[in-house]
Scaffold this motif. Structure first.
Motif, PDB file in Angstrom:
ATOM      1  N   GLN A  39       5.356   1.704   6.616  1.00 11.16           N
ATOM      2  CA  GLN A  39       4.015   2.280   6.608  1.00 11.16           C
ATOM      3  C   GLN A  39       2.909   1.246   6.457  1.00 11.16           C
ATOM      4  OE1 GLN A  39       3.530   6.310   4.853  1.00 11.16           O
ATOM      5  NE2 GLN A  39       5.141   5.555   3.500  1.00 11.16           N
ATOM      6  N   SER A  40       3.222   0.112   5.839  1.00 12.48           N
ATOM      7  CA  SER A  40       2.220  -0.947   5.693  1.00 12.48           C
ATOM      8  C   SER A  40       2.951  -2.278   5.621  1.00 12.48           C
ATOM      9  CB  SER A  40       1.360  -0.723   4.447  1.00 12.48           C
ATOM     10  OG  SER A  40       2.137  -0.757   3.271  1.00 12.48           O
ATOM     11  N   HIS A  41       2.357  -3.292   6.266  1.00 10.94           N
ATOM     12  CA  HIS A  41       2.996  -4.608   6.294  1.00 10.94           C
ATOM     13  C   HIS A  41       1.967  -5.660   6.681  1.00 10.94           C
ATOM     14  CE1 HIS A  41       5.982  -7.742   7.141  1.00 10.94           C
ATOM     15  NE2 HIS A  41       6.840  -6.978   6.495  1.00 10.94           N
ATOM     16  N   ARG A  42       2.157  -6.880   6.237  1.00  7.70           N
ATOM     17  CA  ARG A  42       1.232  -7.956   6.584  1.00  7.70           C
ATOM     18  C   ARG A  42       1.346  -8.378   8.044  1.00  7.70           C
ATOM     19  NH1 ARG A  42      -0.254 -11.874   1.691  1.00  7.70           N
ATOM     20  NH2 ARG A  42      -0.805 -10.234   0.238  1.00  7.70           N
ATOM     21  N   LYS A  43       2.458  -8.084   8.680  1.00  5.03           N
ATOM     22  CA  LYS A  43       2.612  -8.368  10.111  1.00  5.03           C
ATOM     23  C   LYS A  43       2.271  -7.084  10.870  1.00  5.03           C
ATOM     24  CE  LYS A  43       6.185 -11.844   9.529  1.00  5.03           C
ATOM     25  NZ  LYS A  43       7.609 -12.149   9.763  1.00  5.03           N
ATOM     26  N   GLN A  44       1.267  -7.160  11.720  1.00  3.31           N
ATOM     27  CA  GLN A  44       0.765  -5.984  12.424  1.00  3.31           C
ATOM     28  C   GLN A  44       1.837  -5.291  13.266  1.00  3.31           C
ATOM     29  OE1 GLN A  44      -2.582  -6.839  14.944  1.00  3.31           O
ATOM     30  NE2 GLN A  44      -3.048  -4.697  15.272  1.00  3.31           N
ATOM     31  N   ASP A  45       2.708  -6.068  13.886  1.00  2.00           N
ATOM     32  CA  ASP A  45       3.729  -5.482  14.759  1.00  2.00           C
ATOM     33  C   ASP A  45       4.921  -4.916  14.003  1.00  2.00           C
ATOM     34  OD1 ASP A  45       2.184  -6.079  16.956  1.00  2.00           O
ATOM     35  OD2 ASP A  45       3.184  -7.995  17.327  1.00  2.00           O
ATOM     36  N   ASN A  46       4.933  -5.040  12.698  1.00  2.00           N
ATOM     37  CA  ASN A  46       6.066  -4.546  11.926  1.00  2.00           C
ATOM     38  C   ASN A  46       5.876  -3.118  11.422  1.00  2.00           C
ATOM     39  OD1 ASN A  46       8.665  -4.950  10.933  1.00  2.00           O
ATOM     40  ND2 ASN A  46       7.917  -5.534   8.927  1.00  2.00           N
ATOM     41  N   ILE A  47       4.682  -2.550  11.523  1.00  2.00           N
ATOM     42  CA  ILE A  47       4.504  -1.184  11.025  1.00  2.00           C
ATOM     43  C   ILE A  47       4.955  -0.189  12.089  1.00  2.00           C
ATOM     44  CG2 ILE A  47       2.689  -1.791   9.388  1.00  2.00           C
ATOM     45  CD1 ILE A  47       0.653  -0.562  11.307  1.00  2.00           C
ATOM     46  N   MET A  93       0.815  -1.216   0.000  1.00  2.00           N
ATOM     47  CA  MET A  93       0.000   0.000   0.000  1.00  2.00           C
ATOM     48  C   MET A  93       0.848   1.266   0.000  1.00  2.00           C
ATOM     49  SD  MET A  93      -2.863  -0.963   2.845  1.00  2.00           S
ATOM     50  CE  MET A  93      -3.412   0.733   2.988  1.00  2.00           C
ATOM     51  N   ARG A  94       1.863   1.272   0.861  1.00  2.00           N
ATOM     52  CA  ARG A  94       2.693   2.464   1.044  1.00  2.00           C
ATOM     53  C   ARG A  94       4.154   2.054   1.155  1.00  2.00           C
ATOM     54  NH1 ARG A  94      -1.315   4.343   5.705  1.00  2.00           N
ATOM     55  NH2 ARG A  94      -2.924   5.313   4.415  1.00  2.00           N
ATOM     56  N   PRO A  95       5.068   2.911   0.699  1.00  2.00           N
ATOM     57  CA  PRO A  95       6.485   2.543   0.755  1.00  2.00           C
ATOM     58  C   PRO A  95       7.041   2.568   2.182  1.00  2.00           C
ATOM     59  CG  PRO A  95       6.255   4.796   0.008  1.00  2.00           C
ATOM     60  CD  PRO A  95       4.853   4.233   0.105  1.00  2.00           C
ATOM     61  N   THR A  96       8.097   1.794   2.380  1.00  2.00           N
ATOM     62  CA  THR A  96       8.887   1.886   3.606  1.00  2.00           C
ATOM     63  C   THR A  96       9.938   2.951   3.360  1.00  2.00           C
ATOM     64  OG1 THR A  96       8.486  -0.400   4.224  1.00  2.00           O
ATOM     65  CG2 THR A  96      10.445   0.643   5.159  1.00  2.00           C
ATOM     66  N   ILE A  97      10.101   3.867   4.306  1.00  2.00           N
ATOM     67  CA  ILE A  97      11.007   5.006   4.154  1.00  2.00           C
ATOM     68  C   ILE A  97      12.279   4.734   4.947  1.00  2.00           C
ATOM     69  CG2 ILE A  97      11.276   7.492   4.489  1.00  2.00           C
ATOM     70  CD1 ILE A  97       8.145   7.597   4.557  1.00  2.00           C
ATOM     71  N   TYR A  98      13.437   4.884   4.297  1.00  2.00           N
ATOM     72  CA  TYR A  98      14.741   4.655   4.931  1.00  2.00           C
ATOM     73  C   TYR A  98      15.444   5.989   5.162  1.00  2.00           C
ATOM     74  CZ  TYR A  98      14.246  -0.305   4.345  1.00  2.00           C
ATOM     75  OH  TYR A  98      13.790  -1.596   4.453  1.00  2.00           O
ATOM     76  N   PHE A  99      16.151   6.055   6.302  1.00  2.00           N
ATOM     77  CA  PHE A  99      16.826   7.280   6.724  1.00  2.00           C
ATOM     78  C   PHE A  99      18.337   7.062   6.827  1.00  2.00           C
ATOM     79  CE2 PHE A  99      12.538   7.218   8.440  1.00  2.00           C
ATOM     80  CZ  PHE A  99      12.049   8.433   8.006  1.00  2.00           C
ATOM     81  N   ALA A 100      19.091   8.145   6.734  1.00  2.00           N
ATOM     82  CA  ALA A 100      20.552   8.091   6.782  1.00  2.00           C
ATOM     83  C   ALA A 100      21.080   7.560   8.114  1.00  2.00           C
ATOM     84  CB  ALA A 100      21.134   9.477   6.499  1.00  2.00           C
ATOM     85  N   THR A 101      20.262   7.545   9.138  1.00  2.00           N
ATOM     86  CA  THR A 101      20.685   7.001  10.434  1.00  2.00           C
ATOM     87  C   THR A 101      20.720   5.477  10.427  1.00  2.00           C
ATOM     88  OG1 THR A 101      18.403   6.934  11.214  1.00  2.00           O
ATOM     89  CG2 THR A 101      19.683   8.932  11.718  1.00  2.00           C
ATOM     90  N   GLY A 102      20.160   4.862   9.392  1.00  2.00           N
ATOM     91  CA  GLY A 102      20.038   3.408   9.349  1.00  2.00           C
ATOM     92  C   GLY A 102      18.686   2.935   9.846  1.00  2.00           C
ATOM     93  N   SER A 103      17.836   3.862  10.226  1.00  2.00           N
ATOM     94  CA  SER A 103      16.494   3.524  10.688  1.00  2.00           C
ATOM     95  C   SER A 103      15.529   3.537   9.501  1.00  2.00           C
ATOM     96  CB  SER A 103      16.041   4.523  11.751  1.00  2.00           C
ATOM     97  OG  SER A 103      16.010   5.832  11.224  1.00  2.00           O
ATOM     98  N   HIS A 104      14.308   3.061   9.746  1.00  2.00           N
ATOM     99  CA  HIS A 104      13.294   3.110   8.700  1.00  2.00           C
ATOM    100  C   HIS A 104      11.910   3.169   9.322  1.00  2.00           C
ATOM    101  CE1 HIS A 104      13.614  -1.284   9.397  1.00  2.00           C
ATOM    102  NE2 HIS A 104      12.345  -1.328   9.022  1.00  2.00           N
TER     103      HIS A 104
END
Length: 179
Positions: free
Chosen positions: A41-49, A27-38
């Motif tokens: 926004q949407s995932h089939r596993k509820q605890d992963n968003i 549905m929505r992209p996963t956004i990655y940051f220069a810190t190595g974090s991300h």
């Protein structure tokens, strides 16, 4: 991988965005940051968003050939001694370290993908001192204007989880009623 938080740190702005993974049926992209974090926004596993803080030192971060990575995984799974899940996981992780990093154990820079890179058949691979993660899609660059829009959209959503979506079966954060 560390547990996800629902909120994006307040100091993160568009200049921190290095790229996104979009993936098929996402549905929505996963956004990655220069810190190595991300931020997923949407995932089939509820605890992963949500927001995933920097995982520690990245030893490798970049797009790799998906078929070659999967071939390595299958070969390791068939080796004697790798029949149990833990043994296989350790063997696979060690193979990633020796294949994609040098022996120094030095942290690598987490950066944007190469501009103009043909991403057909590639996936984002992250190898840290604690774990490894194969994304379902490649990391792709985004313009500053798209980064501004991504951050604005993230901050305009509620922190209430919704889903699963009837089509994609993903969990997600709904748009705020006043946006």
């Amino acid at each position: 991988m560390p547990a996800a938080r629902l909120d994006l740190p307040s100091n993160y702005t568009a200049v921190h965005v290095i790229g996104v993974t979009r993936g098929a049926n996402k549905m929505r992209p996963t956004i990655y940051f220069a810190t190595g974090s991300h931020f997923t926004q949407s995932h089939r596993k509820q605890d992963n968003i949500g927001y995933h803080p920097p995982p520690g030192r990245h030893l490798f971060f970049g797009n790799v050939d998906a078929a070659a990575l999967d071939k390595m995984r299958k070969a390791l799974a068939g080796e004697p001694g790798n029949s149990d899940r833990r043994a296989f996981g350790l063997a696979y992780y060690r193979s990633l370290i020796t294949t994609y990093t040098d022996d120094s154990g030095r942290a690598c820079d987490v950066g944007p993908p190469l501009l103009g890179q043909n991403r057909d058949g590639l996936v984002l691979l992250e190898v840290t001192t604690e774990w490894s993660h194969r994304s379902r899609a490649s990391l792709e660059p985004v313009s500053y204007q798209e980064s501004v829009s991504l951050i604005r959209d993230l901050r305009s959503r509620t922190i209430t989880k919704h889903g699963p979506h009837r089509t994609t079966r993903e969990y997600y954060f709904a748009d705020s009623p006043d946006s």
